[in-house]
Design a protein around this motif. Sequence first.
Motif, short mmCIF file in Angstrom:
data_model
loop_
_atom_site.label_atom_id
_atom_site.label_comp_id
_atom_site.label_asym_id
_atom_site.label_seq_id
_atom_site.Cartn_x
_atom_site.Cartn_y
_atom_site.Cartn_z
N ALA A 230 0.83 -1.20 0.00
CA ALA A 230 0.00 0.00 0.00
C ALA A 230 0.87 1.25 0.00
N GLY A 231 1.89 1.26 0.84
CA GLY A 231 2.77 2.42 0.92
C GLY A 231 3.52 2.66 -0.38
N ILE A 232 4.01 1.58 -1.00
CA ILE A 232 4.73 1.72 -2.27
C ILE A 232 3.81 2.27 -3.35
N ALA A 233 2.57 1.76 -3.40
CA ALA A 233 1.61 2.24 -4.40
C ALA A 233 1.33 3.74 -4.21
N PHE A 234 1.04 4.15 -2.98
CA PHE A 234 0.80 5.57 -2.72
C PHE A 234 2.05 6.39 -2.99
N GLY A 235 3.23 5.83 -2.67
CA GLY A 235 4.48 6.55 -2.92
C GLY A 235 4.72 6.78 -4.40
N CYS A 236 4.39 5.79 -5.23
CA CYS A 236 4.53 5.95 -6.68
C CYS A 236 3.60 7.02 -7.22
N VAL A 237 2.38 7.09 -6.67
CA VAL A 237 1.44 8.13 -7.07
C VAL A 237 1.98 9.50 -6.70
N ALA A 238 2.52 9.64 -5.49
CA ALA A 238 3.08 10.91 -5.04
C ALA A 238 4.32 11.29 -5.85
N ALA A 239 5.11 10.29 -6.22
CA ALA A 239 6.30 10.57 -7.03
C ALA A 239 5.92 11.09 -8.41
N ALA A 240 4.80 10.58 -8.95
CA ALA A 240 4.35 11.02 -10.26
C ALA A 240 3.81 12.44 -10.22
N LYS A 241 3.07 12.76 -9.17
CA LYS A 241 2.54 14.12 -9.00
C LYS A 241 2.68 14.50 -7.52
N THR A 242 3.61 15.37 -7.24
CA THR A 242 3.93 15.75 -5.87
C THR A 242 2.72 16.23 -5.06
N PRO A 243 1.74 16.92 -5.66
CA PRO A 243 0.57 17.34 -4.86
C PRO A 243 -0.18 16.20 -4.18
N TYR A 244 0.04 14.96 -4.63
CA TYR A 244 -0.64 13.83 -4.01
C TYR A 244 0.13 13.25 -2.82
N LEU A 245 1.15 13.95 -2.36
CA LEU A 245 1.98 13.41 -1.27
C LEU A 245 1.16 13.09 -0.03
N MET A 246 0.15 13.87 0.26
CA MET A 246 -0.66 13.63 1.46
C MET A 246 -1.35 12.28 1.42
N MET A 247 -1.54 11.71 0.24
CA MET A 247 -2.19 10.41 0.14
C MET A 247 -1.36 9.32 0.79
N VAL A 248 -0.07 9.54 0.92
CA VAL A 248 0.80 8.58 1.59
C VAL A 248 0.33 8.36 3.03
N PHE A 249 -0.26 9.39 3.62
CA PHE A 249 -0.68 9.32 5.03
C PHE A 249 -2.13 8.87 5.19
N THR A 250 -2.75 8.41 4.10
CA THR A 250 -4.14 7.94 4.16
C THR A 250 -4.34 6.84 5.21
N PRO A 251 -3.44 5.86 5.36
CA PRO A 251 -3.65 4.81 6.37
C PRO A 251 -3.79 5.32 7.80
N VAL A 252 -3.29 6.52 8.08
CA VAL A 252 -3.40 7.07 9.44
C VAL A 252 -4.86 7.24 9.84
N LEU A 253 -5.76 7.36 8.88
CA LEU A 253 -7.17 7.56 9.18
C LEU A 253 -7.76 6.40 9.98
N LEU A 254 -7.19 5.20 9.85
CA LEU A 254 -7.75 4.02 10.52
C LEU A 254 -6.82 3.47 11.59
N VAL A 255 -5.96 4.31 12.13
CA VAL A 255 -4.99 3.85 13.11
C VAL A 255 -5.68 3.51 14.44
N ASN A 256 -5.19 2.48 15.08
CA ASN A 256 -5.57 2.14 16.46
C ASN A 256 -4.39 1.42 17.11
#
Length: 475
Positions: A230-256
């Motif tokens: 999941a992290g690698i996939a989101f990282g590739c998206v952010a690398a392609a378009k830097t404005p998507y960098l925040m998507m890397v932190f999407t998993p934090v939404l479900l942290v426990n």
Amino acid sequence: MKAKILLVPSCISRRGILTSLYILFMLVTGFFCIILTPPFQVADEPNHFMRAMQIANGGLVGIRRSPLESGGMLPQSVPIVTASFDKLKSAPQEKVTPNMITQAMTVPWSSETVFVGFSTVLYPPSSYLGAASGILWGRFLHSSILGTFYLARVGNLLANVAISALALFLIPEISIFMLSILLLPMNISLMASCSQDGMMLALTSLGIGCFLRCLLTMPSWKQFLLASGAGIAFGCVAAAKTPYLMMVFTPVLLVNRQNIRLIITSCCSGLSVFSIWIFFGLRPVMTKLAPPGVSAAQQVVFGLHHPGQFLWAVCNTLKINWQGFITQIIGVLGWLDTPFTLMTYIISYTFLIITFSTSFLYFCRFKIREEYFLRLTGFLLITTISLFCIFAALYATWTPVGKDIVEGVQGRYFLPILMLGTLCPFIFKKYEEPDNSQLKAVQIVLTDVAINSLIFVFMLFCYIVLCKTLSQRYW
């Protein structure tokens, strides 16, 4: 009963049915798009093809020849072929002629290479895995330049469909809204071209799928493998378009407390991929080239002296171009010169609303999360910052200094952010193992009949609309 995060076993989209149907639909409709869309008639496709060819030739990182020019060494005849269909660009009255096809087909590969500048040199190899594979296959078959181009489209389509189908397979029970995004005409067209945008959406779906799957009870090594994926996939998206960098932190939404190590693994993997590309791939090819009147440095200085100008430009852009953004999310084909009918947009947005609402309907029996407000705030923060960064990046690099509108923003840039809506049911609901007898009626009547039928009808609708629109526009 012990509360735990659980993918609902009532199959909103059955693992075998809708995923298989999606693959079949994309292969058929995608191949028709490849045939009916003339060469290089998807936005910025000539540059994407040249970047894919550079990667196929081993040039994972581009070449900066001067402070104003980056690109790569390509056969001398490649730019000739990419220009063969230029008269179709932004000219709806023009049609494909036999002479265009003949001229492009007869251009041979040149033994001499020349330096060609193209802006897509900034994008990582992960965005062109499919297209580069098609080019390598064309080289093996000794295809012409035009034939290799079509094989690049085919390779990109197959790679995008495979990644998207894997994402749907990982989370079949709640993937209904994700599937609806993947079925939009805009995304189908992008996946069936040399563009990197289709791959970005496929990787976004894979990131969501891997992360949600790793929350299930399974061996720890599988969980960490999926979290890393999941992290690698989101990282590739952010690398392609830097404005998507925040998507890397999407998993934090479900942290426990139980999954915090998985969250850290995912975020660190994404940040690592992003950082590696920024340092070793993007930084060496950055240039000072910009459109007339554009200067990122001067724009920043202007913004410091006029703090409210950027926000005014964003609001003004939304006020002026909101209709264009809404239509482009569903689809405006070609070089943004081939819109669909008004009814197509109405039907498509109705379909999106229904599928998004259905995701919540299937979780109505589960308890509300006590901390749902905090998670919702995080979700809104990630999406808002991502949208803000899209406008900020184009304001700095594409908009003349001081202008009261942001240039270069397109609706398709919002699609990966829209796909994050798949996570919304998890933000609001706490899942416990359901009583199958209570959900049986919903499964039979709503899932197995209504939803599957609706998706099938929308697939058929998209196929007809795409084929008709492309045929009328170009042939």
